[in-house]
Design a protein around this motif. Structure first.
Motif, short mmCIF file in Angstrom:
data_model
loop_
_atom_site.label_atom_id
_atom_site.label_comp_id
_atom_site.label_asym_id
_atom_site.label_seq_id
_atom_site.Cartn_x
_atom_site.Cartn_y
_atom_site.Cartn_z
N GLY A 1 4.63 -5.93 5.89
CA GLY A 1 4.81 -4.67 5.16
C GLY A 1 6.22 -4.17 5.41
N ILE A 2 6.40 -3.44 6.49
CA ILE A 2 7.63 -2.71 6.74
C ILE A 2 8.88 -3.59 6.68
N TYR B 1 8.38 4.03 8.78
CA TYR B 1 7.25 3.99 7.84
C TYR B 1 6.99 5.40 7.28
N SER C 1 4.21 -7.35 10.12
CA SER C 1 5.63 -7.65 10.33
C SER C 1 5.93 -7.94 11.79
N TYR D 1 5.04 1.72 0.41
CA TYR D 1 5.70 2.46 1.49
C TYR D 1 6.72 3.44 0.90
N LYS E 1 0.84 -1.21 0.00
CA LYS E 1 0.00 0.00 0.00
C LYS E 1 0.88 1.25 0.00
C1 PLP Z 1 -0.25 -1.96 6.75
C2 PLP Z 1 -0.86 -3.24 7.19
C3 PLP Z 1 -0.09 -4.40 7.33
C4 PLP Z 1 1.43 -4.38 7.24
O1 PLP Z 1 1.92 -3.81 8.45
P1 PLP Z 1 3.49 -3.71 8.73
O2 PLP Z 1 3.57 -3.19 10.12
O3 PLP Z 1 4.02 -2.72 7.75
O4 PLP Z 1 4.06 -5.05 8.55
C5 PLP Z 1 -0.75 -5.58 7.58
N1 PLP Z 1 -2.09 -5.63 7.73
C6 PLP Z 1 -2.87 -4.52 7.65
C7 PLP Z 1 -4.34 -4.63 7.84
C8 PLP Z 1 -2.28 -3.29 7.39
O5 PLP Z 1 -3.04 -2.19 7.33
#
Ligand code: PLP
Length: 358
Positions: A210-211, A341, A193, A37, A33
């Motif tokens: 994500g991160i 982030y 993460s 990042y 998303k």
């Molecule tokens: C952004 C998001 C993630 C990823 O989160 P990270 O902390 O970047 O790993 C996973 N699930 C949802 C619902 C999110 O909004």
């Protein structure tokens, strides 16, 4: 002359591999998303071809991926909000989170061409999106009997406090989720993460890193290196001027930093107009010729200043690293009172992106 963001695609693939090692029993949605990042949506999607699936926040992000020919499963984490978005979800075969009654209402009042894979989102304590545990059963029943919904509805939740291993909120969320999901006997997803790194109980059928894919640690007080990750983005620029000032000279806006002795001061072409945080205080490190040099005075829109007393050989034109390889973004973020982030997402349009490690 301005900063560039070097995106190391081999580091991205390494970090994906690392997430897979930490959650070997799970399948994985790579969360890309917010323009991955800040790293570039399509560039990252293409480099993550080995990921089981992708996840974005909004329908329009997923549509952009489909239009670019990306054919992995794509989960839209907020789901649809209008009949047009619902139609797009069906047309482009997106998976959607179902997190509020208004979405059930849209499903009731509109028919779609192809059934949609749905994830029922349970609010186990984040208190942002999702059905409360006592409202989950009726939403589950609705989705499972609806012709616009594919068979095999799955359930998911999101952790609020996984970055802190001593916070009891996560265990409470895991227990609450288990009470809901045990009744349904279907695929589940919990871990972001922080869950993947710190909470084995959250590594269920699907994980959602994500991160960590971008090489930063979500865990408080740690960096990506501590988790075996490699930084993907290195933000760098150059020294564009060096001047010598006498003791007592104020440096930059408001003269907030004053030279304690006669000294050389460098000007670097990077400022908050590029996404370098204006709240980074004096003493925030910048990497110059592999050594940490302190930033001094206020960060301007296009420039920032460095104390060159430890670098007698520094010259105009020398390259500096603002974060990334050798200087964790987590550390700069910590100094500026934010998180990696936000630094990544905040890199602005005028920064030139380069790719390595393809
Ligand atoms: C952004 C998001 C993630 C990823 O989160 P990270 O902390 O970047 O790993 C996973 N699930 C949802 C619902 C999110 O909004």
């Amino acid at each position: 002359m301005g900063p560039s963001a070097v995106i190391d695609l081999s580091a991205l693939r390494h970090n994906l591999q690392r997430a897979t090692e930490l959650a070997p029993e799970s399948r994985l949605y790579a969360v890309i998303k917010a323009n991955a990042y800040g790293h570039g949506l399509l560039r990252v999607a293409r480099a993550l071809e080995a990921a089981d699936a992708l996840a974005v926040a909004r329908v329009e992000e997923a549509v952009e991926l489909r239009k670019a020919g990306i054919d992995q499963p794509i989960l839209v984490l907020e789901g649809f909000f209008t009949s047009d978005e619902l139609k797009a979800a069906s047309h482009f075969q997106l998976e959607v989170a179902i997190q509020q009654p208004e979405q059930l209402e849209l499903l009731s009042t509109h028919t779609v061409s192809e059934p949609i894979t749905c994830w029922l989102k349970v609010d186990t304590g984040m208190h942002r999106l999702g059905f409360q545990p006592d409202a989950v059963d009726s939403a589950w029943a609705f989705l499972n009997s609806h012709p616009s919904v594919s068979k095999g509805v799955r359930v998911m939740t999101h952790l609020s406090s996984g970055d802190d291993l001593s916070d009891p909120a996560t265990q409470a969320q895991l227990s609450s989720f288990q009470r809901s999901s045990d009744r349904f006997n279907t695929g589940t997803s919990i871990a972001n993460s922080a869950g993947i790194i710190g909470w084995p109980g959250s590594r269920t059928d699907w994980v959602r890193p994500g991160i960590m894919l971008y090489g930063a640690s979500p865990m408080s007080g740690r960096t990506g290196l501590d988790e075996g990750l490699r930084p993907v983005m290195t933000l760098k620029s150059r020294i564009i001027a060096i001047n010598t000032f006498s003791k007592g000279s104020p440096i930059g806006y408001s003269g907030s930093w004053v030279c304690p002795e006669t000294m050389r001061v460098a000007v670097v072409a990077a400022g908050y107009g590029d996404g370098y945080p204006r709240h980074a205080p004096s003493d925030t490190p910048v990497l110059l010729n592999q050594k940490r040099v302190p930033l001094i005075g206020r960060v301007s829109m296009d420039m920032l200043n460095l104390d060159l007393r430890s670098q007698p050989d520094a010259q105009v034109g020398d390259e500096v690293i603002l974060w990334g390889e050798g200087l964790p973004a987590e550390e700069i973020a910590g100094r500026a009172g934010t998180i990696a982030y936000e630094l990544f997402c905040g890199v602005t349009q005028r920064v030139v992106f380069e790719e390595i490690g393809a």
